[in-house]
Write an enzyme that holds these catalytic residues in place. Structure first.
Site, PDB file in Angstrom:
ATOM      1  N   SER A   1       0.810  -1.218   0.000  1.00  0.00           N
ATOM      2  CA  SER A   1       0.000   0.000   0.000  1.00  0.00           C
ATOM      3  C   SER A   1       0.843   1.269   0.000  1.00  0.00           C
ATOM      4  O   SER A   1       0.458   2.269  -0.615  1.00  0.00           O
ATOM      5  CB  SER A   1      -0.939  -0.003   1.212  1.00  0.00           C
ATOM      6  OG  SER A   1      -0.202   0.000   2.422  1.00  0.00           O
TER       7      SER A   1
ATOM      8  N   ASP B   1       1.252  -0.178   7.874  1.00  0.00           N
ATOM      9  CA  ASP B   1       2.590  -0.746   7.797  1.00  0.00           C
ATOM     10  C   ASP B   1       3.262  -0.317   6.496  1.00  0.00           C
ATOM     11  O   ASP B   1       2.594  -0.010   5.506  1.00  0.00           O
ATOM     12  CB  ASP B   1       2.539  -2.279   7.814  1.00  0.00           C
ATOM     13  CG  ASP B   1       2.004  -2.819   9.128  1.00  0.00           C
ATOM     14  OD1 ASP B   1       1.927  -2.042  10.095  1.00  0.00           O
ATOM     15  OD2 ASP B   1       1.659  -4.010   9.178  1.00  0.00           O
TER      16      ASP B   1
ATOM     17  N   ASP C   1       5.562  -2.139   3.891  1.00  0.00           N
ATOM     18  CA  ASP C   1       6.175  -3.386   3.440  1.00  0.00           C
ATOM     19  C   ASP C   1       7.520  -3.046   2.818  1.00  0.00           C
ATOM     20  O   ASP C   1       7.582  -2.285   1.840  1.00  0.00           O
ATOM     21  CB  ASP C   1       5.273  -4.090   2.427  1.00  0.00           C
ATOM     22  CG  ASP C   1       3.947  -4.521   3.042  1.00  0.00           C
ATOM     23  OD1 ASP C   1       3.982  -5.135   4.116  1.00  0.00           O
ATOM     24  OD2 ASP C   1       2.895  -4.208   2.460  1.00  0.00           O
TER      25      ASP C   1
ATOM     26  N   ASP D   1       7.045  -4.096   7.986  1.00  0.00           N
ATOM     27  CA  ASP D   1       7.212  -5.529   7.757  1.00  0.00           C
ATOM     28  C   ASP D   1       8.435  -5.691   6.869  1.00  0.00           C
ATOM     29  O   ASP D   1       8.431  -5.272   5.712  1.00  0.00           O
ATOM     30  CB  ASP D   1       5.975  -6.131   7.086  1.00  0.00           C
ATOM     31  CG  ASP D   1       4.810  -6.272   8.051  1.00  0.00           C
ATOM     32  OD1 ASP D   1       5.066  -6.313   9.265  1.00  0.00           O
ATOM     33  OD2 ASP D   1       3.664  -6.327   7.590  1.00  0.00           O
TER      34      ASP D   1
ATOM     35  N   LYS E   1     -10.344  -0.590  -0.187  1.00  0.00           N
ATOM     36  CA  LYS E   1      -9.587  -1.027   0.989  1.00  0.00           C
ATOM     37  C   LYS E   1     -10.341  -0.700   2.280  1.00  0.00           C
ATOM     38  O   LYS E   1     -10.473  -1.540   3.171  1.00  0.00           O
ATOM     39  CB  LYS E   1      -8.206  -0.346   1.025  1.00  0.00           C
ATOM     40  CG  LYS E   1      -7.147  -1.020   0.166  1.00  0.00           C
ATOM     41  CD  LYS E   1      -5.894  -0.164   0.061  1.00  0.00           C
ATOM     42  CE  LYS E   1      -5.325   0.194   1.416  1.00  0.00           C
ATOM     43  NZ  LYS E   1      -4.661  -0.948   2.086  1.00  0.00           N
TER      44      LYS E   1
ATOM     45  N   TYR F   1     -10.474  -8.160   4.962  1.00  0.00           N
ATOM     46  CA  TYR F   1      -9.186  -7.701   4.438  1.00  0.00           C
ATOM     47  C   TYR F   1      -8.089  -8.463   5.174  1.00  0.00           C
ATOM     48  O   TYR F   1      -7.593  -8.024   6.207  1.00  0.00           O
ATOM     49  CB  TYR F   1      -9.052  -6.192   4.668  1.00  0.00           C
ATOM     50  CG  TYR F   1      -7.874  -5.535   3.974  1.00  0.00           C
ATOM     51  CD1 TYR F   1      -8.026  -4.912   2.739  1.00  0.00           C
ATOM     52  CD2 TYR F   1      -6.610  -5.509   4.549  1.00  0.00           C
ATOM     53  CE1 TYR F   1      -6.971  -4.284   2.101  1.00  0.00           C
ATOM     54  CE2 TYR F   1      -5.544  -4.896   3.922  1.00  0.00           C
ATOM     55  CZ  TYR F   1      -5.724  -4.280   2.706  1.00  0.00           C
ATOM     56  OH  TYR F   1      -4.663  -3.662   2.080  1.00  0.00           O
TER      57      TYR F   1
END
Length: 555
Positions: free
Chosen positions: A91, A102, A104, A156, A217, A226
């Site tokens: 995202s 978060d 990624d 993450d 989303k 989700y």
């Protein structure tokens, strides 16, 4: 961005190239206003903080590579030149992240840096970083990962050792040859970034795609569907669905894309796959999604296929139960958006909260317990990563229509008077009712703590064939026993960890799963409904005809 050689985006020509109508532009304006009211956009201050944190992580990755290089015998010069680079995906890279989302982050390192180094060397380095909290590695996950929060920003972190002795600053991951000689886990990690970049290339208007995806989303999060790990759709799959609608209506505005998303997806004939471009085998010996060759590909219930090489199914976790839930929620969304377009409802109606904890009479509660807060993050993640297997096992239980997993766990703490009491709770020999939230002040009279993450699965019972049919029985003991065996891996330490599963009625759900005042309001409405002779969600007319449920309360 560019159309393909046939002059259009996607695998088929667009359904319409017409510009959006004045009404569609009007609902797009009101949609964006609603998204701002729903707090889906982060502040400029948080955006700057994200950039600072990413810069610190990038420097940490380079130091990690240098330290590992020296420990493995490389010279100072070679170690300094070994490099290391981070790429974002998901995202954040798509530009649809919100407050608290978060990031990624893929850590690309040279081939001599291993996955084991990532968890034995890099994880402690992250933990020692100023402002770092909630650092926990999950090396046994489908994609090994380190979760962390630095200066309030959640990350993450994934590792990708690629076939280079040094990582150049201008490294690009778009070339398929970067995948040469990588194992499947690393290919999955690298493809997160490759997929994100490909999605942005395959949509006709990036801003329209982002606005529409931000809406979808939020809707999916509010409806508790989700979550890839729990068998629903993760961010990647939702993004691909929205991108496909953008390809079919290249000149539409965001409100029109959202409306057509629900219309088309509510009528989609699964397991017909969603493809954004033609699948190619490519030059490397890497498996490509192909239902004609691989039986497992034919078994996918809701195939949404990544457009980058090697193409993969992003929805292999979807089960019969979660597909049914997804289909129902998409249809409800289609009905709501139709009212929005007609002017009889506003966009806020699309984003009402889920009713998971009001829908079923029977639930399975899964408690992951440990004595250490850091170990609890990892242990709870392990249990959650296997929840979909419990759901699939429950689907074979007689008289059960579907098993509905909730998409997040609830972190709590049990305070105990003694170590002996804490040990009994871990072993399931004493009540484990969480009494405080994580971070609550200590109680001198209750010095010992057990950290708990509670997960829930709702059980939908098949309707009776006739009012005179005998009581039904749900025997879920085998499913629970097999699930516990699966979760207790070699890293399980019974002296420090525990897992407890039990059946509970809806009336016994803990208060912490409800928002303040939510439970009381629902009970009041339900009493009115019962007094009028209404039926509950399982199709039962009276509460004294509940199905009998057999389960192992402790495992």
């Amino acid at each position: 961005m560019a159309a393909n050689e046939k002059g259009y985006w996607g695998v088929t020509p667009p359904i319409s190239v017409a510009a959006s109508s004045p009404r569609e532009r009007e609902i797009t304006t009101t949609l964006m206003e609603e998204l701002r009211q729903q707090n889906t956009f982060e502040t400029e201050e948080e955006s700057r903080r994200r950039e600072i944190v990413l810069g610190r992580v990038a420097a940490l990755v380079r130091k990690f590579v240098r330290d590992v290089s020296i420990s493995k015998g490389l010279s100072e010069t070679a170690a300094n030149a070994a490099g290391g680079k981070i790429f974002t995906f998901g995202s954040y890279r798509l530009g649809v992240h919100g407050p608290g989302s978060d990031i990624d982050t893929l850590c690309v390192v040279p081939k001599h840096v291993s996955r084991e180094d990532f968890f034995t060397v890099f994880e402690p380095m992250v933990r020692a970083t100023e402002g770092a909290t909630e650092v926990s590695g999950v090396p046994d996950a489908f994609v090994p990962i380190i979760g962390a929060k630095i200066s309030g920003i959640s990350l993450d972190l994934l590792i990708a050792p690629i076939g280079m002795s040094a990582i150049p600053e201008d490294l690009s991951l778009t070339d398929n040859n970067v995948l040469k000689n990588l194992d499947e886990s690393v290919v999955r990690s690298v493809n997160g970034t490759r997929l994100t970049d490909e999605l942005l290339r395959l949509v006709p208007n990036v801003q329209v795609f982002r606005d529409a995806l931000r809406c979808i989303k939020l809707w999916a999060q509010r409806k508790a569907i989700y979550s890839n790990v729990n068998g629903f759709l993760g961010g990647v799959a939702w993004a691909m669905l929205v991108a496909r609608i953008c390809q079919l209506y290249p000149n539409a505005v965001a409100g029109a894309i959202v409306a057509r998303f629900f219309t088309i997806m509510s009528k989609w004939q699964w397991p017909q796959p969603v493809l954004l471009k033609q699948i190619e085998d490519g030059p490397l010996q890497v498996r490509v999604w192909n239902p004609k060759v691989y039986p497992s590909d034919r078994a996918h219930r809701m195939p949404i296929i990544t457009p980058n090489y090697p193409s993969m199914c992003a929805t292999h976790n979807v089960s019969a139960s979660t597909l049914a839930i997804l289909s129902e929620q998409i249809q409800h969304g289609a009905d709501t958006v139709e009212k929005v377009i007609a002017g009889t409802a506003t966009w806020s109606a699309l984003f009402t909260k889920h009713t998971f904890f009001h829908t079923y009479r029977n639930y399975i509660q899964i408690l992951a317990l440990s004595r250490d807060p850091q170990a609890q993050i990892k242990w709870a993640g392990t249990v959650e990563s296997r929840m979909r297997h419990l759901v699939m096992k429950l689907e074979f239980v007689d008289n059960l229509r579907l098993a509905h997993p909730f998409v997040k766990g609830f972190d709590r703490v049990v305070r105990c008077a003694s170590e002996e009491e804490a040990a009994r709770i871990l072993q399931g020999q004493a009540p484990a009712e969480p009494d405080v939230e994580v971070g609550a002040p200590d109680d001198p009279e209750m010095p010992c703590k057990v950290y708990i993450t509670a997960f829930f699965v709702g059980l939908a019972v098949r309707p009776k064939e006739s009012p005179d049919a005998p009581p039904r029985r749900l025997d879920v003991s085998f499913s629970i026993t097999e699930f516990v065996k699966m979760t207790k891996t070699e890293s399980f330490d019974p002296a420090k960890m525990g897992i407890v599963l039990k059946h509970i009625r809806s009336t016994a759900l803990p208060d912490y799963v409800f928002d303040p005042g939510e439970r009381e309001a629902k009970v009041s409405r339900k009493r009115t409904k019962k007094s009028l002779g209404g039926k509950d969600e399982d199709g039962e007319g009276t509460p004294n005809k509940k199905p009998r449920l057999s389960t192992s309360s402790v495992a």
